[in-house]
Scaffold this motif. Structure first.
Motif, short mmCIF file in Angstrom:
data_model
loop_
_atom_site.label_atom_id
_atom_site.label_comp_id
_atom_site.label_asym_id
_atom_site.label_seq_id
_atom_site.Cartn_x
_atom_site.Cartn_y
_atom_site.Cartn_z
N PRO A 23 0.81 -1.23 0.00
CA PRO A 23 0.00 0.00 0.00
C PRO A 23 0.84 1.27 0.00
CG PRO A 23 -0.10 -1.10 2.14
CD PRO A 23 0.56 -2.05 1.20
N ARG A 24 2.03 1.23 0.61
CA ARG A 24 2.88 2.42 0.64
C ARG A 24 3.46 2.72 -0.74
NH1 ARG A 24 6.55 1.21 5.88
NH2 ARG A 24 7.47 3.24 5.35
N LEU A 25 3.86 1.68 -1.44
CA LEU A 25 4.37 1.87 -2.80
C LEU A 25 3.23 2.28 -3.73
CD1 LEU A 25 6.78 -1.18 -3.05
CD2 LEU A 25 7.44 1.23 -2.93
N TYR A 26 2.08 1.68 -3.54
CA TYR A 26 0.92 2.02 -4.38
C TYR A 26 0.55 3.49 -4.19
CZ TYR A 26 -3.59 1.53 -6.71
OH TYR A 26 -4.64 1.69 -7.57
N ASN A 27 0.52 3.93 -2.95
CA ASN A 27 0.21 5.33 -2.64
C ASN A 27 1.23 6.26 -3.30
OD1 ASN A 27 -0.94 7.63 -1.22
ND2 ASN A 27 0.78 7.47 0.18
N TYR A 28 2.49 5.91 -3.20
CA TYR A 28 3.55 6.71 -3.82
C TYR A 28 3.39 6.72 -5.34
CZ TYR A 28 8.31 7.89 -5.36
OH TYR A 28 9.40 8.46 -5.98
N PHE A 78 9.18 4.71 -13.78
CA PHE A 78 9.57 5.72 -14.76
C PHE A 78 9.87 5.08 -16.12
CE2 PHE A 78 10.92 9.14 -11.57
CZ PHE A 78 9.86 9.95 -11.91
N ARG A 79 10.51 3.91 -16.08
CA ARG A 79 10.84 3.22 -17.33
C ARG A 79 9.58 2.80 -18.07
NH1 ARG A 79 13.64 -0.89 -15.37
NH2 ARG A 79 15.39 0.52 -14.99
N LEU A 80 8.61 2.26 -17.34
CA LEU A 80 7.35 1.85 -17.97
C LEU A 80 6.58 3.06 -18.50
CD1 LEU A 80 5.96 -0.93 -15.59
CD2 LEU A 80 7.28 -1.19 -17.70
N LEU A 81 6.59 4.15 -17.74
CA LEU A 81 5.91 5.36 -18.18
C LEU A 81 6.56 5.92 -19.43
CD1 LEU A 81 5.35 7.08 -14.73
CD2 LEU A 81 3.58 6.20 -16.23
N SER A 82 7.87 5.86 -19.49
CA SER A 82 8.59 6.34 -20.66
C SER A 82 8.25 5.49 -21.88
CB SER A 82 10.10 6.30 -20.39
OG SER A 82 10.82 6.70 -21.54
N GLN A 83 8.21 4.18 -21.67
CA GLN A 83 7.88 3.27 -22.77
C GLN A 83 6.46 3.47 -23.27
OE1 GLN A 83 8.74 -0.57 -21.11
NE2 GLN A 83 10.95 -0.32 -21.25
N SER A 107 14.07 1.16 -6.54
CA SER A 107 13.74 0.20 -7.60
C SER A 107 12.37 0.47 -8.19
CB SER A 107 13.80 -1.23 -7.05
OG SER A 107 15.08 -1.54 -6.57
N PHE A 108 11.40 0.71 -7.32
CA PHE A 108 10.03 0.98 -7.78
C PHE A 108 9.98 2.26 -8.61
CE2 PHE A 108 5.99 3.24 -6.97
CZ PHE A 108 5.12 2.35 -7.60
N ARG A 109 10.60 3.31 -8.14
CA ARG A 109 10.59 4.60 -8.85
C ARG A 109 11.22 4.46 -10.23
NH1 ARG A 109 13.67 9.57 -9.27
NH2 ARG A 109 12.35 11.41 -8.89
N ASN A 110 12.39 3.83 -10.28
CA ASN A 110 13.09 3.70 -11.55
C ASN A 110 12.31 2.83 -12.54
OD1 ASN A 110 15.18 5.28 -10.61
ND2 ASN A 110 16.51 3.56 -10.08
N SER A 145 4.76 -2.52 -11.69
CA SER A 145 6.05 -2.12 -11.12
C SER A 145 6.25 -2.72 -9.74
CB SER A 145 6.13 -0.59 -11.03
OG SER A 145 6.07 0.01 -12.31
N ILE A 146 5.20 -2.72 -8.93
CA ILE A 146 5.30 -3.29 -7.59
C ILE A 146 5.60 -4.78 -7.67
CG2 ILE A 146 4.04 -3.81 -5.46
CD1 ILE A 146 2.50 -1.20 -5.86
N GLN A 147 4.88 -5.48 -8.54
CA GLN A 147 5.10 -6.91 -8.68
C GLN A 147 6.53 -7.20 -9.14
OE1 GLN A 147 2.96 -9.21 -7.76
NE2 GLN A 147 1.40 -7.70 -7.25
N GLU A 148 7.01 -6.42 -10.09
CA GLU A 148 8.35 -6.64 -10.64
C GLU A 148 9.42 -6.44 -9.58
OE1 GLU A 148 11.56 -7.37 -13.15
OE2 GLU A 148 9.43 -7.79 -13.43
#
Length: 221
Positions: free
Chosen positions: A29-34, A82-87, A76-79, A48-51
């Motif tokens: 939930p903390r990563l999801y919120n972020y 961002f990679r998925l968003l860029s793609q 790791s989550f942020r990077n 991203s969270i699963q990965e």
């Protein structure tokens, strides 16, 4: 619960999947919120969270401390997000860049509904001040006052120096303080309790009013 018990951490490192599941339930939930503050694409957030949790399980023995794990997880989550968003062409390919992404640090709908009618102007001014911060300033505020992270952890996540993190935080707090102290009738209408209710953070409210629980070194202001 905001922290991992040492016994759970050790069990997870030893390969206990039950302990791994506890850590997953704590941080999901903390990563999801972020992630929701960076994009409204729920699919990419969840992917991203699963990965990064799969990667964590694979690399768990290499992480020597719980605190190191927290930074590792958010970096790791942020990077990866961002990679998925860029793609997906939601962001430019050369991100992260301070001026090229959005971080939605704002008052929640529930918190705004709790405000009294006569406090509307104060909440509006505070919200405007939050929106005026740069994305990196918002992230720094989020990690420091909502995730209770230390400056070196924030620096690692944002991939900047600790000194730059201090400066980033100081400038953000200065903007919010200026907005707070220019509010009309602020001492009568925007009480500390109201400010806490609006922001959802005792520490951030204290910082804005000048009674910060997280003092900033003078040489970084």
């Amino acid at each position: 619960m905001l922290h991992i018990d040492a016994a759970v951490w050790e069990a997870c490192q030893a390969g206990d999947k039950g302990a791994y599941a506890q850590i997953y339930r704590l941080y999901y939930p903390r990563l999801y919120n972020y992630g929701c503050k960076l994009t409204d694409n729920v699919v990419l957030i969840e992917d991203s969270i699963q990965e990064i949790f799969v990667r964590f399980w694979i690399n768990r023995e290499q992480l020597s401390a719980i605190r190191e794990f927290r930074s590792y997880l958010f970096v790791s989550f942020r990077n990866y997000l961002f990679r998925l968003l860029s793609q997906s062409r939601e962001l430019h390919a050369d991100l992260p860049d301070e001026e090229r992404y959005v971080f939605a640090l704002e008052l929640s709908a529930e918190q705004q509904q709790m405000a009294k009618e006569e406090e509307y102007q104060q909440h509006h001014m505070l919200r405007s001040a939050l929106e005026s911060l740069t994305p990196r300033q918002k992230e720094a505020i989020f990690f420091r006052f909502y995730e209770n992270m230390e400056y070196d952890e924030i620096a690692a996540i944002l991939q900047i120096s600790v000194k730059a993190t201090y400066k980033l935080m100081a400038r953000a707090i200065e903007v919010l303080r200026n907005a707070y102290h220019t509010m009309p009738l602020v001492t009568a209408m925007m009480t500390f309790a109201t400010l806490v209710a609006a922001l959802g953070s005792v520490q951030l409210s204290a910082a804005i009013t000048g009674t910060t629980l997280f003092p900033l070194p003078e040489n970084f202001l």
